[in-house]
Scaffold this motif. Structure first.
Motif, short mmCIF file in Angstrom:
data_model
loop_
_atom_site.label_atom_id
_atom_site.label_comp_id
_atom_site.label_asym_id
_atom_site.label_seq_id
_atom_site.Cartn_x
_atom_site.Cartn_y
_atom_site.Cartn_z
N UNK A 371 -15.82 -0.53 3.74
CA UNK A 371 -15.71 -2.00 3.55
C UNK A 371 -17.06 -2.32 4.48
N UNK A 372 -18.33 -2.74 4.03
CA UNK A 372 -19.53 -3.20 4.62
C UNK A 372 -19.37 -4.24 5.44
N UNK A 383 0.39 1.92 -0.08
CA UNK A 383 1.40 2.75 0.22
C UNK A 383 0.88 4.06 -0.15
N UNK A 384 0.40 5.03 0.68
CA UNK A 384 -0.42 6.31 0.27
C UNK A 384 0.39 7.01 -0.29
N UNK A 385 1.46 7.43 0.17
CA UNK A 385 2.34 8.26 -0.33
C UNK A 385 1.86 9.78 -0.19
N UNK A 386 1.11 10.15 0.85
CA UNK A 386 0.80 11.43 1.28
C UNK A 386 -0.35 11.73 0.19
N UNK A 387 -1.14 10.92 -0.29
CA UNK A 387 -1.94 11.23 -1.50
C UNK A 387 -3.24 10.96 -1.19
N UNK A 388 -3.64 10.43 -0.05
CA UNK A 388 -5.13 10.08 0.21
C UNK A 388 -5.59 11.05 1.33
N UNK A 389 -6.83 12.00 0.63
CA UNK A 389 -7.35 13.07 1.56
C UNK A 389 -8.94 13.25 1.26
N UNK A 390 -9.38 13.17 2.55
CA UNK A 390 -10.93 13.44 2.65
C UNK A 390 -11.26 14.30 3.95
N UNK A 391 -12.58 14.66 4.06
CA UNK A 391 -12.89 15.40 5.30
C UNK A 391 -13.58 14.68 6.33
N UNK A 392 -14.27 13.54 6.01
CA UNK A 392 -15.20 12.75 6.96
C UNK A 392 -14.71 11.39 6.80
N UNK A 393 -14.57 10.63 7.71
CA UNK A 393 -14.43 9.11 7.80
C UNK A 393 -13.30 8.97 6.71
N UNK A 400 -13.94 3.84 5.83
CA UNK A 400 -14.77 3.51 6.92
C UNK A 400 -15.26 2.00 6.90
N UNK A 401 -14.68 1.27 8.16
CA UNK A 401 -14.85 -0.24 7.89
C UNK A 401 -15.92 -0.94 8.99
N UNK A 402 -16.87 -1.82 8.55
CA UNK A 402 -17.61 -2.54 9.46
C UNK A 402 -17.50 -4.02 9.16
N UNK A 403 -16.74 -4.42 8.18
CA UNK A 403 -16.45 -5.73 7.73
C UNK A 403 -15.12 -6.33 8.18
N UNK A 404 -14.39 -7.46 7.82
CA UNK A 404 -13.37 -8.34 8.18
C UNK A 404 -12.00 -7.69 7.33
N UNK A 405 -11.23 -7.72 8.02
CA UNK A 405 -9.83 -7.26 7.51
C UNK A 405 -8.96 -8.01 8.51
#
Length: 458
Positions: A371-372, A383-393, A400-405
């Motif tokens: 998110x820029x 709902x990720x259900x333990x299915x999101x995977x990555x090595x960095x950030x 990676x978030x530098x925007x508005x949430x």
């Protein structure tokens, strides 16, 4: 003469001084000159004295006439025609007779009629908004390319053969669709387009018009960049609304590490995507090519977003088939998100409920890869259900978030926040209570169920 009285054509019989014929035409204009009209309708065989009409009924649609002669003859087979726009019912009333009336009193013969059905000719489709062209098979869909600014409706489900060439795709420049297509809830299935040397690959190359109310079932769609099931690029004026995509594979891999921007709906979105969904790569597939796949920027709805995505959801996989290669370091992919790979626009009232893996090397999120600074995310959940995977950030929400949430939630067994998303337990997400900041005009909340969209229910 005669007329129509409440659906009834009436004719007054005549009493005549000699044998003659009364030529009666029901529907004649009845006005102050009715006596003269009636006198001229009597044909005398011997040139006898003109009959005088009298006792004209004040109702101009019904005429009662008495003639002054003392001798009355039978008038048979009078020529009676129905008024314009009516027909005799039953038809044999055209042979009715007037009987001899020796009493000198007036008589009446009634003819019943029915109004003829008004048949409005069906205009031929001309591509206008009021009279759009019809799409009902592959040939009529292909014909859209002849008038890319016209209006169309899909009138039945149909399938495509393999090797689809995106509408508007050119060798040197692509032509954007600027008209409209209303799918009317129909399904186009079998979309297969593998064009490794091209960008803007999809059903359309570029959409800058309106595509709505359509279901799309895909096989494989692949190019080197800007690849989406509906359009490679949804441009600034493009609207994709109430479009739902299911199927196997959308990929931007053909040009190696330069490949990028693959989305379940659009590769790049600069316009509006609303009330839509994708479910890609869910199921059992052989090989690696399933889900939405890209070296850079892959998302369930769009690879990259500069426009608006609202009231939409995704449940499929991102880079799912390449988990082993990514995990072993043989392949590096970046900016992978369950809904969008990278965001510099607005995402609101959306959700992700993963049924397949979201995988990448860097900047990977169950909801959004990156998110820029100008990116806005509000009133969403994942709902990720333990299915999101990555090595960095890599996180369950945004890599990676530098925007508005704001007012957004990620299902989790722990508390706190994760890159702007508030962690929430499954029990609290499915208890039927309204989430803070969410509107019940947009969201449905029911106990035992995840929040659902009012205008885009599951």
């Amino acid at each position: 003469s005669g007329g129509v009285d409440g659906g009834v054509a009436k004719r007054a019989p005549s009493q005549m001084s000699c044998l003659g014929w009364v030529d009666v035409h029901a529907g004649d204009e009845v006005d102050a000159g009715v006596e003269e009209v009636l006198q001229h309708d009597v044909a005398h065989a011997d040139g006898g004295v003109d009959d005088q009409a009298s006792d004209v009924d004040p109702d101009p649609t019904s005429i009662y006439v008495t003639f002054t002669d003392d001798v009355f003859d039978v008038v048979a087979g009078a020529d009676v025609t129905a008024p314009t726009g009516y027909f005799f019912s039953p038809a044999d009333q055209t042979e009715r007779s007037v009987y001899d009336i020796e009493t000198g009193s007036a008589s009446e013969v009634t003819f019943t009629v029915e109004k003829e059905a008004v048949v409005t000719p069906t205009p031929q489709p001309d591509g206008s908004e009021e009279n759009p062209y019809h799409i009902y098979d592959e040939a009529t869909l292909r014909a859209v390319e002849n008038e890319m600014d016209a209006h169309y409706i899909v009138v039945e489900d149909f399938s495509l053969t393999r090797g689809w060439n995106p509408l508007g795709l050119g060798d040197s420049a692509d032509v954007a669709f600027t008209g409209s297509i209303d799918g009317q809830g129909h399904t186009i299935s079998g979309l297969h387009s593998v064009l490794g040397d091209y960008s803007n690959v999809g059903l359309f190359a570029i959409n800058n018009g309106t595509i709505e109310n359509l279901n799309l079932s895909i096989n494989e769609i692949e190019g080197w960049s800007e690849v989406g099931a509906v359009a490679g690029t949804n441009d600034q004026n493009g609207i994709i609304s109430d479009v739902h995509v299911t199927g196997k594979y959308v990929g931007a891999l053909s040009d190696g590490s330069n490949g990028g921007f693959a989305g379940g709906i659009a590769g790049r979105n600069r316009g509006t995507i609303q009330y839509s969904s994708s479910r890609i790569g869910v199921g059992s597939y052989s090989g690696n090519a399933y889900g939405v796949v890209a070296y850079n920027y892959a998302g369930g709805i769009a690879g990259g977003n500069w426009g608006v995505i609202k009231e939409s959801y995704a449940t499929g996989g991102i880079n799912s088939g390449y988990y082993s290669a990514i995990n072993s370091g043989q392949l590096s992919t970046y900016y992978a998100g369950g809904l969008v790979g990278g965001n510099l626009g607005t995402i609101e009232d959306c959700y992700v409920n993963l049924e397949a893996l979201v995988v990448g090397y860097q900047r990977v999120g169950g909801f959004l890869g990156w998110n820029g600074s100008s990116g806005i995310v509000r009133r969403c959940y994942v709902v990720h259900n333990d299915k999101a995977w990555g090595s960095v950030q890599a996180t369950i929400s945004i890599g990676y978030n530098i925007g508005s949430v704001s007012n957004s939630y990620a299902e989790s067994t722990t508390s706190g926040s994760v890159n702007g998303f508030t962690r929430i337990t499954r029990a609290n997400l499915t208890n039927g209570n309204t989430l803070s900041g969410f509107s019940t005009s947009v969201w449905n909340f029911a106990a035992g169920r995840y929040p659902d969209l009012v205008n885009n229910p599951r």
